[in-house]
Design an enzyme around this catalytic site. Sequence first.
Site, PDB file in Angstrom:
ATOM      1  N   CYS A 258       0.675  -1.161   0.069  1.00  0.00           N
ATOM      2  CA  CYS A 258       0.142  -0.066   0.024  1.00  0.00           C
ATOM      3  C   CYS A 258       0.869   1.148   0.054  1.00  0.00           C
ATOM      4  CB  CYS A 258      -0.834  -0.203   1.371  1.00  0.00           C
ATOM      5  SG  CYS A 258      -2.020  -1.397   1.163  1.00  0.00           S
ATOM      6  N   LYS A 261       3.164   2.139  -3.070  1.00  0.00           N
ATOM      7  CA  LYS A 261       2.198   2.174  -4.447  1.00  0.00           C
ATOM      8  C   LYS A 261       1.391   3.377  -4.287  1.00  0.00           C
ATOM      9  CE  LYS A 261      -1.930   0.077  -4.887  1.00  0.00           C
ATOM     10  NZ  LYS A 261      -2.867  -0.956  -5.090  1.00  0.00           N
TER      11      LYS A 261
HETATM   12  C1  UDX Z   1      -0.914   1.038   5.676  1.00  0.00           C
HETATM   13  C2  UDX Z   1      -1.780   2.011   6.336  1.00  0.00           C
HETATM   14  O1  UDX Z   1      -1.317   2.334   7.590  1.00  0.00           O
HETATM   15  C3  UDX Z   1      -3.149   1.653   6.107  1.00  0.00           C
HETATM   16  O2  UDX Z   1      -4.238   2.772   6.803  1.00  0.00           O
HETATM   17  C4  UDX Z   1      -3.870   1.563   4.525  1.00  0.00           C
HETATM   18  O3  UDX Z   1      -5.274   1.323   4.577  1.00  0.00           O
HETATM   19  C5  UDX Z   1      -2.893   0.490   4.117  1.00  0.00           C
HETATM   20  O4  UDX Z   1      -1.527   0.951   4.155  1.00  0.00           O
HETATM   21  P1  UDX Z   1      -0.137  -1.579   5.952  1.00  0.00           P
HETATM   22  O5  UDX Z   1       0.316  -1.513   4.527  1.00  0.00           O
HETATM   23  O6  UDX Z   1      -0.506  -2.512   6.609  1.00  0.00           O
HETATM   24  O7  UDX Z   1      -1.220  -0.109   6.425  1.00  0.00           O
HETATM   25  O8  UDX Z   1       1.301  -1.127   6.922  1.00  0.00           O
HETATM   26  P2  UDX Z   1       1.478  -0.072   8.128  1.00  0.00           P
HETATM   27  O9  UDX Z   1       1.196  -0.797   9.237  1.00  0.00           O
HETATM   28  O10 UDX Z   1       1.068   1.252   7.880  1.00  0.00           O
HETATM   29  O11 UDX Z   1       3.132  -0.007   7.855  1.00  0.00           O
HETATM   30  C6  UDX Z   1       3.640   0.452   6.665  1.00  0.00           C
HETATM   31  C7  UDX Z   1       5.228   0.225   6.439  1.00  0.00           C
HETATM   32  O12 UDX Z   1       5.879   1.212   7.403  1.00  0.00           O
HETATM   33  C8  UDX Z   1       5.800  -1.014   7.154  1.00  0.00           C
HETATM   34  O13 UDX Z   1       6.965  -1.472   6.272  1.00  0.00           O
HETATM   35  C9  UDX Z   1       6.445  -0.594   8.636  1.00  0.00           C
HETATM   36  O14 UDX Z   1       7.569  -1.067   8.961  1.00  0.00           O
HETATM   37  C10 UDX Z   1       6.842   1.013   8.214  1.00  0.00           C
HETATM   38  N1  UDX Z   1       6.951   1.768   9.479  1.00  0.00           N
HETATM   39  C11 UDX Z   1       5.611   2.144   9.800  1.00  0.00           C
HETATM   40  C12 UDX Z   1       8.122   2.566   9.600  1.00  0.00           C
HETATM   41  O15 UDX Z   1       9.033   2.459   8.976  1.00  0.00           O
HETATM   42  N2  UDX Z   1       8.089   3.494  10.657  1.00  0.00           N
HETATM   43  C13 UDX Z   1       6.954   3.568  11.378  1.00  0.00           C
HETATM   44  O16 UDX Z   1       6.953   4.360  12.290  1.00  0.00           O
HETATM   45  C14 UDX Z   1       5.734   3.129  10.914  1.00  0.00           C
END
Ligand code: UDX
Length: 431
Positions: A258, A261
């Site tokens: 997500c 993209k």
């Molecule tokens: C995300 C959005 O949070 C969600 O609201 C949307 O609908 C879909 O995309 P998700 O793809 O499950 O959800 O991932 P998320 O939990 O947001 O983490 C995304 C990435 O960011 C992960 O690789 C995580 O390791 C990284 N991350 C997250 C960081 O590097 N630092 C942070 O502080 C938080």
Amino acid sequence: MRICVVGTGYVGSVVAACLANKGHKVVGIDVDEEKVRALNKGRAVVFEPGLEELLRRGLEGGRLLFSSDFRKASGASLVFVCVNTPPLGREEFDLSPLEEAVRKLSLLPSPPRAVVIKSTVPVGTTRRLEGMVRDRGRGTRLKFASNPEFLREGKAVEDFLRPLRIVVGTEHREVASLLKGLYADFGAPFILTTPEAAEIIKLAANAFLSTRISFINEIAKVCEHYGVDVEEVAGAIGLDPRIGQHYLKAGIGFGGACLPKDLSMLARAGEVCGEEMPLLRAVESVNQLQPFRAVQKLKKALKGIEGKTIAILGLAFKPGTDDTRESPALKVCSLLLREGARLKVHDPALKGRVREVLPEAEDCPSPEEAWKEADAIALLTDWPEYRKVNFRKASKQMRGKVVFDGRLLFDPDEVRKAGLEYVGLGRGEGG
Ligand code: UDX
């Protein structure tokens, strides 16, 4: 209400199971017979806590059914389209599954009262799909709405049942009231707007989360040169409620199907209209460089990668899921392999399946197995179980002394007290 969900992957299977458990009669449609069979046996096809229980209840209650036969969508009041829209090369997105699903819906003997696009799509897609069906004069005019999802992988059931907001973009009053009725008891603000606004809201939310992550990763670079721990900076600035504590964790970058993209999709939305989008493109390039930065640090600490054995802890793009799509961990591993490293990999969600994504790596059943005789440990996914690593024990079992903390999960002092060398991102002299 009779509801059909087209596409039963990460989003669709959760939407179908949750709506069935709200009392609706739901049929989930997917072209993948394997997936349909598994779901009809109550087996979740994705790693989502709580999903199997909801599937079982829906199936046993006779309110939930999965099929690969599109005609089963006939007579549904609402059809949610949750097919994926994966990147196609660097700047395009594969909308063919979405267009094919809409084409089939337009041919149904009794078409649905509303086609609700939950898939993440380029801005303008909902209106374009509606026009496509109308211009083809196929069947009656389908009425569309955009209703983007804000589900985090690993928390999708919780995020669906307790949403922070419901966003609906449509110009059809009857579709708006149908969806308002459906979401009436979810207890969340209901935002009714245009299809384009709903599509931009979805992309902007994720692009902003990505921006925060690249922001703190850039601050981490400054911290390294002044012996400052970026975690301390993040904590202190986050005390300002206008900033907040979330999504300010530095590391090897953001991944998943997500954030990368959606960020690119939003930048494109401006660029195709002739706008420069320098900020979003910068967020993207900071993120793309993080895995290279990680490898540089390991190379420096190990005085070269060639022939070294590295224990990799975590391959998924984040904890709580087995999804390695766009995983920064996977990117780091590929770079290390290219430099001649031998990788011993452990990931709690990918036990026995590591080689499906990293054929040249060794799949280890435990973290201990991974770091035995290793020159370094590289933590790449912050699974909570890795917090309990016993570094005194590990230092006796490892061959080398380097611990690379790609997600700032470890306490540098604890690592150093065990006689090991802590290497992080933005954490004082260890870098
Ligand atoms: C995300 C959005 O949070 C969600 O609201 C949307 O609908 C879909 O995309 P998700 O793809 O499950 O959800 O991932 P998320 O939990 O947001 O983490 C995304 C990435 O960011 C992960 O690789 C995580 O390791 C990284 N991350 C997250 C960081 O590097 N630092 C942070 O502080 C938080």
